[in-house]
Design an enzyme around this catalytic site. Structure first.
Site, short mmCIF file in Angstrom:
data_model
loop_
_atom_site.label_atom_id
_atom_site.label_comp_id
_atom_site.label_asym_id
_atom_site.label_seq_id
_atom_site.Cartn_x
_atom_site.Cartn_y
_atom_site.Cartn_z
N ASP A 41 9.38 2.52 0.06
CA ASP A 41 8.33 3.21 0.81
C ASP A 41 8.53 2.86 2.28
OD1 ASP A 41 6.09 4.10 2.07
OD2 ASP A 41 4.68 3.43 0.53
N TYR B 224 0.86 -1.18 0.00
CA TYR B 224 0.00 0.00 0.00
C TYR B 224 0.89 1.23 0.00
CZ TYR B 224 -3.58 3.32 1.57
OH TYR B 224 -4.45 4.39 1.68
N LYS C 180 4.53 9.26 9.13
CA LYS C 180 4.36 8.74 10.50
C LYS C 180 5.35 9.34 11.50
CE LYS C 180 1.80 5.16 8.62
NZ LYS C 180 0.37 5.07 8.72
N1 HOZ Z 1 -5.11 1.61 6.85
C1 HOZ Z 1 -4.39 2.69 7.45
C2 HOZ Z 1 -3.13 2.20 8.09
N2 HOZ Z 1 -2.37 1.31 7.30
C3 HOZ Z 1 -5.28 3.31 8.46
C4 HOZ Z 1 -5.06 4.74 8.65
C5 HOZ Z 1 -6.08 5.36 9.60
O1 HOZ Z 1 -7.22 4.96 9.63
O2 HOZ Z 1 -5.69 6.28 10.27
#
Ligand code: HOZ
Length: 429
Positions: A239, A144, A267
């Protein structure tokens, strides 16, 4: 536990926000039930609107390496706030940020700040395309890279959880230049390169996949990828939005000893504020405007509040040599506890871990790519999630995410989690 207030808030939120949430996985659709509305965090704990308390393993999906509200980040934010919230003009903080990142991650010769991981990956691909004068790129099934159109092809994370790895709204034209290879399978990469000779601008990969659960790439696979990219003039993009400053101070590239051409971050570099960045080889980064012709911009890029929080986080990392040993020790302790529990219960579910990122898959198969990740019983994960929640442990509300441990988790917190894991599994099996 009583979730009355969260339930009420969720009903209200659904009236005004699609699905009641600003990011789909938060809606709990994958595990059932009502999402908890969080009031505050402290260390490794969060407290919901009903005043329930949880030991949590999401850490805002990665940023909270030191738990919630560490004093050094709050102090940096407070003093920055006094000076103003945004100028849309350069500040010295941005230089400090660029310097510390390139010091900690030697492959970064130049770096540009953006506001999210999605922006970082989007911009990295554009830079690679501008630099190589080629259009296509390779991504891996289950990885992702945020939600830009051309990344939402066989994507992981929420896209996978919600059964739309390739999203409606992404046009065929948008998808046409995205080639998809199999994670940890170098032959699938070689075939794509063969079929698209001199047309591939970049290969983008999460060197430690964190969005189909946690799946580390094998060393050989990444080394071969590096070699092929060099031979073929393809820009290799790591990434590291998740793994950067999470698995080591130099990220996954330090763990593997492999330098990509470009790296994307997010992050942790924002210390909990919205930040992303992309950087790497000077010659590639200098294709960006105003030096080169590749356009990339942002009003809030390098925002002083975000820079202050991020700088505080990175300075703390730089000054605390032992930090990653501590995280490794805590994370191994939890992993050993979970594995011991499974042994007692005669189960051998796959548990993956790199440093403080880990994932318990509800499958007994070896998990090393997207297809094997999918053998996990996601429904059982949902039941496990609720059993853990009842016991005061808050995990990611979806199987295909990571569990994050912070320096704030104490042995007592980990022991409680191991006990909850044992009784939850016992109740389910
Ligand atoms: N799927 C996202 C983390 N890999 C979630 C992000 C979120 O909801 O803050």
């Amino acid at each position: 536990m009583n979730y009355t207030k969260s339930e009420k808030l969720f009903e209200e939120a659904k009236k005004y926000i699609p699905g009641g949430v600003n990011s789909p996985v938060r809606a709990f659709n994958a595990v059932g039930g009502t999402p908890l509305f969080i009031e505050r965090g402290e260390g490794c704990r969060i407290f919901d609107a009903d005043k329930n308390e949880y030991i949590e393993y999401i850490g805002s999906w990665g940023p909270h390496l030191f738990g919630h509200n560490p004093k050094f980040i709050l102090d940096a934010l407070k003093s920055s706030l006094e000076n103003g919230t945004s100028f849309g003009a350069p500040t010295e903080l941005e230089i400090k940020m660029a310097k510390i990142i390139s010091e900690l991650v030697p492959s970064i010769e130049k770096i540009r700040m953006v506001n999210s991981g999605t922006e970082a990956t989007m911009s990295a691909i554009r830079a690679a395309r501008g630099f190589t004068n080629r259009n296509k790129f390779i991504k891996f099934e289950g990885c992702y890279h945020g939600h830009a159109d051309y990344f939402l092809i066989k994507a992981g994370s929420g896209a996978l959880t919600f059964g739309v790895p390739t999203s409606p709204g992404v046009t065929a034209a948008n998808a046409a230049d995205t080639l998809v290879a199999d994670y940890n399978d170098i032959n699938s990469v070689k075939s794509l390169i063969q079929e698209n000779k001199n047309e591939i601008a970049a290969i983008i990969i999460e060197p430690i996949a964190g969005n189909m659960g946690v799946i580390p790439a094998s060393n050989d696979f990444l080394s071969e990828l590096r070699e092929i990219c060099t031979e073929e003039g393809i820009v290799l993009i790591f990434d590291e939005v998740m793994s950067g400053f999470r698995v080591a101070k130099g990220g996954a590239q330090e763990v593997y000893g492999i330098a990509p051409d470009i790296t994307t971050f997010g992050k942790i570099i924002g210390g909990g504020l919205p930040v992303g960045a992309f950087g790497g080889r000077k010659d590639i980064m200098d294709t960006l405007a105003p030096v080169g012709p590749v356009y990339q911009a942002g009003t809030l890029s390098g925002n002083p509040l975000a820079m202050s929080a991020g700088l505080a986080a990175l300075t703390h990392i730089k000054e605390n040599e032992n930090l990653y040993n501590v995280l490794e020790k805590k994370s191994k302790y939890l992993e050993d506890g979970f594995k011991e529990n499974m042994k007692k219960l005669n189960k051998s579910y796959a548990m993956t871990r790199v440093g403080s990122m880990s994932c318990l898959f509800f499958t007994e198969e070896h998990v090393n790519n997207f297809a094997s990740a999918l053998t996990s019983d996601a429904k059982l994960y949902g039941q496990y999630f609720h059993k853990m929640l009842e016991k005061g442990i808050y995990l990611a509300p979806a199987q295909f995410e990571s569990m994050f441990i912070s320096t704030a988790h104490t042995t007592e917190d980990l022991d409680k989690t191991i006990e909850a894991n044992y009784s939850s599994l016992k109740e389910l099996l």
